[in-house]
Design a protein around this motif. Structure first.
Motif, PDB file in Angstrom:
ATOM      1  N   THR A  82       0.813  -1.221   0.000  1.00  0.00           N
ATOM      2  CA  THR A  82       0.000   0.000   0.000  1.00  0.00           C
ATOM      3  C   THR A  82       0.845   1.270   0.000  1.00  0.00           C
ATOM      4  O   THR A  82       0.329   2.360  -0.233  1.00  0.00           O
ATOM      5  CB  THR A  82      -0.919   0.039   1.225  1.00  0.00           C
ATOM      6  N   LYS A  83       2.162   1.122   0.306  1.00  0.00           N
ATOM      7  CA  LYS A  83       3.076   2.263   0.422  1.00  0.00           C
ATOM      8  C   LYS A  83       2.608   3.238   1.510  1.00  0.00           C
ATOM      9  O   LYS A  83       2.795   4.442   1.405  1.00  0.00           O
ATOM     10  CB  LYS A  83       3.216   3.008  -0.917  1.00  0.00           C
ATOM     11  N   MET A  84       2.032   2.694   2.543  1.00  0.00           N
ATOM     12  CA  MET A  84       1.488   3.497   3.642  1.00  0.00           C
ATOM     13  C   MET A  84       2.016   2.950   4.963  1.00  0.00           C
ATOM     14  O   MET A  84       2.064   1.731   5.170  1.00  0.00           O
ATOM     15  CB  MET A  84      -0.033   3.444   3.619  1.00  0.00           C
ATOM     16  N   ALA A  85       2.435   3.830   5.861  1.00  0.00           N
ATOM     17  CA  ALA A  85       2.850   3.388   7.191  1.00  0.00           C
ATOM     18  C   ALA A  85       1.665   2.790   7.926  1.00  0.00           C
ATOM     19  O   ALA A  85       0.533   3.283   7.813  1.00  0.00           O
ATOM     20  CB  ALA A  85       3.428   4.560   7.974  1.00  0.00           C
ATOM     21  N   TYR A  86       1.911   1.743   8.695  1.00  0.00           N
ATOM     22  CA  TYR A  86       0.820   1.105   9.424  1.00  0.00           C
ATOM     23  C   TYR A  86       0.059   2.119  10.282  1.00  0.00           C
ATOM     24  O   TYR A  86      -1.171   2.072  10.379  1.00  0.00           O
ATOM     25  CB  TYR A  86       1.365  -0.001  10.325  1.00  0.00           C
ATOM     26  N   LYS A  87       0.778   3.027  10.916  1.00  0.00           N
ATOM     27  CA  LYS A  87       0.127   3.973  11.821  1.00  0.00           C
ATOM     28  C   LYS A  87      -0.798   4.935  11.088  1.00  0.00           C
ATOM     29  O   LYS A  87      -1.630   5.607  11.714  1.00  0.00           O
ATOM     30  CB  LYS A  87       1.177   4.758  12.609  1.00  0.00           C
ATOM     31  N   ASN A  88      -0.698   4.993   9.762  1.00  0.00           N
ATOM     32  CA  ASN A  88      -1.543   5.889   8.967  1.00  0.00           C
ATOM     33  C   ASN A  88      -2.607   5.159   8.165  1.00  0.00           C
ATOM     34  O   ASN A  88      -3.325   5.786   7.376  1.00  0.00           O
ATOM     35  CB  ASN A  88      -0.669   6.708   8.006  1.00  0.00           C
ATOM     36  N   ASP A  89      -2.719   3.853   8.339  1.00  0.00           N
ATOM     37  CA  ASP A  89      -3.604   3.042   7.496  1.00  0.00           C
ATOM     38  C   ASP A  89      -4.934   2.761   8.192  1.00  0.00           C
ATOM     39  O   ASP A  89      -4.983   2.029   9.186  1.00  0.00           O
ATOM     40  CB  ASP A  89      -2.914   1.717   7.158  1.00  0.00           C
ATOM     41  N   PRO A  90      -6.046   3.302   7.676  1.00  0.00           N
ATOM     42  CA  PRO A  90      -7.348   3.063   8.305  1.00  0.00           C
ATOM     43  C   PRO A  90      -7.872   1.650   8.107  1.00  0.00           C
ATOM     44  O   PRO A  90      -8.877   1.279   8.709  1.00  0.00           O
ATOM     45  CB  PRO A  90      -8.260   4.095   7.629  1.00  0.00           C
ATOM     46  N   SER A  91      -7.200   0.841   7.267  1.00  0.00           N
ATOM     47  CA  SER A  91      -7.588  -0.563   7.152  1.00  0.00           C
ATOM     48  C   SER A  91      -7.330  -1.306   8.456  1.00  0.00           C
ATOM     49  O   SER A  91      -7.931  -2.352   8.715  1.00  0.00           O
ATOM     50  CB  SER A  91      -6.820  -1.245   6.019  1.00  0.00           C
ATOM     51  N   ILE A  92      -6.401  -0.799   9.245  1.00  0.00           N
ATOM     52  CA  ILE A  92      -6.189  -1.323  10.594  1.00  0.00           C
ATOM     53  C   ILE A  92      -7.210  -0.649  11.504  1.00  0.00           C
ATOM     54  O   ILE A  92      -7.181   0.562  11.686  1.00  0.00           O
ATOM     55  CB  ILE A  92      -4.754  -1.036  11.076  1.00  0.00           C
ATOM     56  N   MET A  93      -8.115  -1.432  12.049  1.00  0.00           N
ATOM     57  CA  MET A  93      -9.141  -0.878  12.928  1.00  0.00           C
ATOM     58  C   MET A  93      -8.569  -0.558  14.298  1.00  0.00           C
ATOM     59  O   MET A  93      -8.884   0.479  14.890  1.00  0.00           O
ATOM     60  CB  MET A  93     -10.294  -1.863  13.073  1.00  0.00           C
ATOM     61  N   ALA A  94      -7.731  -1.470  14.816  1.00  0.00           N
ATOM     62  CA  ALA A  94      -7.249  -1.301  16.190  1.00  0.00           C
ATOM     63  C   ALA A  94      -5.979  -2.111  16.403  1.00  0.00           C
ATOM     64  O   ALA A  94      -5.723  -3.111  15.718  1.00  0.00           O
ATOM     65  CB  ALA A  94      -8.311  -1.746  17.186  1.00  0.00           C
ATOM     66  N   TRP A  95      -5.197  -1.664  17.360  1.00  0.00           N
ATOM     67  CA  TRP A  95      -4.091  -2.438  17.912  1.00  0.00           C
ATOM     68  C   TRP A  95      -4.572  -3.116  19.192  1.00  0.00           C
ATOM     69  O   TRP A  95      -5.417  -2.569  19.908  1.00  0.00           O
ATOM     70  CB  TRP A  95      -2.909  -1.544  18.249  1.00  0.00           C
ATOM     71  N   GLU A  96      -4.020  -4.285  19.466  1.00  0.00           N
ATOM     72  CA  GLU A  96      -4.313  -4.999  20.707  1.00  0.00           C
ATOM     73  C   GLU A  96      -2.982  -5.331  21.369  1.00  0.00           C
ATOM     74  O   GLU A  96      -2.103  -5.935  20.745  1.00  0.00           O
ATOM     75  CB  GLU A  96      -5.091  -6.270  20.395  1.00  0.00           C
ATOM     76  N   LEU A  97      -2.820  -4.955  22.628  1.00  0.00           N
ATOM     77  CA  LEU A  97      -1.522  -5.086  23.286  1.00  0.00           C
ATOM     78  C   LEU A  97      -1.070  -6.535  23.411  1.00  0.00           C
ATOM     79  O   LEU A  97       0.087  -6.862  23.154  1.00  0.00           O
ATOM     80  CB  LEU A  97      -1.557  -4.426  24.667  1.00  0.00           C
ATOM     81  N   ILE A  98      -1.970  -7.430  23.836  1.00  0.00           N
ATOM     82  CA  ILE A  98      -1.556  -8.808  24.119  1.00  0.00           C
ATOM     83  C   ILE A  98      -2.760  -9.726  24.045  1.00  0.00           C
ATOM     84  O   ILE A  98      -3.869  -9.359  24.454  1.00  0.00           O
ATOM     85  CB  ILE A  98      -0.866  -8.899  25.507  1.00  0.00           C
ATOM     86  N   ASN A  99      -2.547 -10.927  23.547  1.00  0.00           N
ATOM     87  CA  ASN A  99      -3.620 -11.907  23.460  1.00  0.00           C
ATOM     88  C   ASN A  99      -3.789 -12.655  24.776  1.00  0.00           C
ATOM     89  O   ASN A  99      -2.869 -13.344  25.224  1.00  0.00           O
ATOM     90  CB  ASN A  99      -3.322 -12.916  22.338  1.00  0.00           C
ATOM     91  N   GLU A 100      -4.944 -12.484  25.410  1.00  0.00           N
ATOM     92  CA  GLU A 100      -5.362 -13.221  26.614  1.00  0.00           C
ATOM     93  C   GLU A 100      -4.294 -13.217  27.717  1.00  0.00           C
ATOM     94  O   GLU A 100      -3.787 -14.269  28.133  1.00  0.00           O
ATOM     95  CB  GLU A 100      -5.771 -14.644  26.247  1.00  0.00           C
ATOM     96  N   PRO A 101      -3.946 -12.049  28.229  1.00  0.00           N
ATOM     97  CA  PRO A 101      -2.873 -11.940  29.229  1.00  0.00           C
ATOM     98  C   PRO A 101      -3.222 -12.589  30.571  1.00  0.00           C
ATOM     99  O   PRO A 101      -4.368 -12.551  31.007  1.00  0.00           O
ATOM    100  CB  PRO A 101      -2.710 -10.429  29.401  1.00  0.00           C
TER     101      PRO A 101
END
Length: 508
Positions: free
Chosen positions: A201-220
């Motif tokens: 996409t030539k787009m930084a992840y932090k600027n891509d609206p296709s990413i809805m959300a970050w999640e810190l950790i799976n089932e901590p």
């Protein structure tokens, strides 16, 4: 002016009438669907506003799924992402719009993403690039989880092992949450991930609206501190750090939903067997930088040996109580991050699984409907495609082989579209759009509707495509428009679906 407007309204109906005269008896099911809901044009980020999700001025409610395996498939020279593409097409046709997947694989394996702290396999990262790009191309958004609690795919234990190999004294895996060097490793991973430039996409992840959300950790978990205070402090530190780099995206934690020592009464009432695992649902989600509350639902693991009725009773109460706390105490949107039914459970049957899914979906619907859309959606665990039998974990659903599960998912998608930003077709504004991609999408949708309706006694009755225009309406174009008089291939697809559904309607 008025008459010209009337003519524009009438023209599509004249074209349909002409098609009838041509010999096709139309059963008008010209769709774009709630069931195929995929607008690959994703112009805005999803935001948390007034205890629900919004994007582009509309509430964002979703029906979604987990698929942890996507990055590995996309990076594999044997598959080269073919299963990712197939999955996203099937998911879009079923109206699924959010996918949760792993943005981690830590360790010394050739398949790993992060080999040692800050050192990455570029080929594997390109696999993740492809996953995000393909999600966008099919109108889906992704939730990316950044590390695993468990040893699978490296997890916390791998970070601790790296520190030990560097000569540091790190007694416990739970020191992942407290040791400054280990926390530094993870912060470096966060920073590298957010600043990654997608090679497709030539787009930084932090600027891509296709990413809805970050999640810190799976089932901590953090069993060494049942109070949950150590883990809450870690969330505060990591969430603050992440938001200094990326304030565009939503941020979640990834909890299963266990209550902690700050609410002992809730521990007794809600936690299976009143267990405490070192996290605190209430305190963690009070962290300001955390944008929404999430739980998972694993009654097959948590309530082993109990009846299906007990499990369904538990799931209803589990979701209701957490949603209520999210709304009334935390003031944040709520989602169900993972749920499923395992074939490995004694007494499993497809009907038992379908009853469980219906219970979950009905609960999400009724709570959201009566709770001002603050229960935003759920993510089933998990979707596979054909040819993945060796990776079966017992929970997998293959949409192309499972008509009853697909019907349940489509039905859930239908109501999710109400009042939300979902009901569209295929947009010309999407990068890489072509007439062939457009037609393949419509064919997938139409084939899904026809096959399900045929196999399920005509209970999938049809849906409406978005949308028909006529010549002379250029100023109104939204990217989804079809002009029948100018688009022979789309017209042929629509006529064929109308013929198939008409014949089906007249069959015994």
């Amino acid at each position: 002016m008025y008459m010209r407007s009337i003519q524009k309204v009438l023209t599509p109906f004249k074209l349909i009438a002409m098609a009838k005269l041509g010999g096709s008896q139309l059963f008008l099911c010209v769709l774009a669907l709630v069931a195929a809901t995929a607008a690959a044009d994703l112009p805005g980020f999803v935001e948390s506003i007034d205890k629900t999700f919004w994007t582009e001025g509309s509430t964002f409610l979703f029906n979604g799924f987990n698929a942890h395996w996507l990055m590995g498939d996309a990076a594999s020279p044997l598959s080269n992402g073919s299963k990712v593409t197939a999955l996203f097409k099937e998911a879009a046709a079923a109206g699924l719009t959010v996918c949760r997947t792993w943005a981690f694989y830590d360790g010394f394996s050739n398949d790993s993403l992060q080999v040692t702290p800050g050192v990455y396999h570029e080929q594997v990262f390109k696999g993740l690039d492809f996953v995000i790009s393909e999600a966008r191309n099919n109108g889906l958004r992704v939730i990316l989880s950044l590390v695993n609690n468990y040893n699978d795919y490296g997890g916390r234990a791998q970070y601790v092992d790296w520190a030990r190999r560097a000569g540091l004294v790190v007694p416990s895996v739970d020191d992942f949450y407290t040791h400054d060097i280990v926390k530094g490793y993870f912060k470096d991973h966060i920073e590298y991930m957010l600043n990654r430039m997608n090679t497709f996409t030539k787009m930084a992840y932090k600027n891509d609206p296709s990413i809805m959300a970050w999640e810190l950790i799976n089932e901590p978990h953090c069993e060494s501190d049942p109070s949950g205070k150590i883990f809450t402090a870690w969330v505060q530190e990591m969430a603050t750090f992440l938001k200094t780099i990326d304030n565009n995206h939503l941020l979640g934690v990834g909890l299963e939903g266990f209550y902690g020592s700050s609410t002992p009464d809730k521990v007794k009432i809600n936690n299976p067997n009143a267990v405490q695992i070192g996290v605190d649902f209430m305190e963690v989600h009070k962290v300001i930088q955390i944008d929404y509350a999430t739980v998972h639902a694993n009654p097959d693991f948590w309530l082993k040996g109990q009846s299906e009725d007990k499990k369904k009773e538990f799931i209803n109460q589990w979701l209701w109580n957490h949603w209520k706390d999210s709304l009334e105490v935390l003031g944040k949107p709520f989602m169900l991050g993972a749920f499923g039914k395992t074939k490995k459970d004694p007494g499993y049957s497809e009907q038992i699984r379908n009853d469980f899914y219906s219970t979950v979906y009905d609960s999400i619907y009724s709570i959201s409907k009566n709770g001002h859309k603050t229960f935003t959606g759920g993510l089933m665990w998990q979707l596979f495609v054909e040819g993945m039998e060796s990776q079966d974990d017992g929970f997998e659903i293959i949409l192309s082989q499972d008509a009853s599960a697909t019907a349940l998912i489509l039905n859930q998608t239908r109501w999710r579209c109400w009042g939300s930003h979902l009901c569209r077709g295929k947009t010309k504004k999407d990068p890489g759009f072509s007439e062939q991609i457009h037609n393949d999408f419509y064919s997938t949708v139409y084939d899904s509707i026809y096959s399900i309706s045929k196999d399920e006694h005509k209970t999938f009755t049809g849906r409406l495509m978005w949308q028909l225009f006529v010549e002379g309406m250029e100023s109104y174009y939204d990217g989804f428009e079809i002009i029948l008089s100018q688009d022979a291939s789309a017209t042929a697809l629509i006529l064929n679906q109308s013929k198939n559904m008409g014949e089906l309607a007249g069959s015994a």
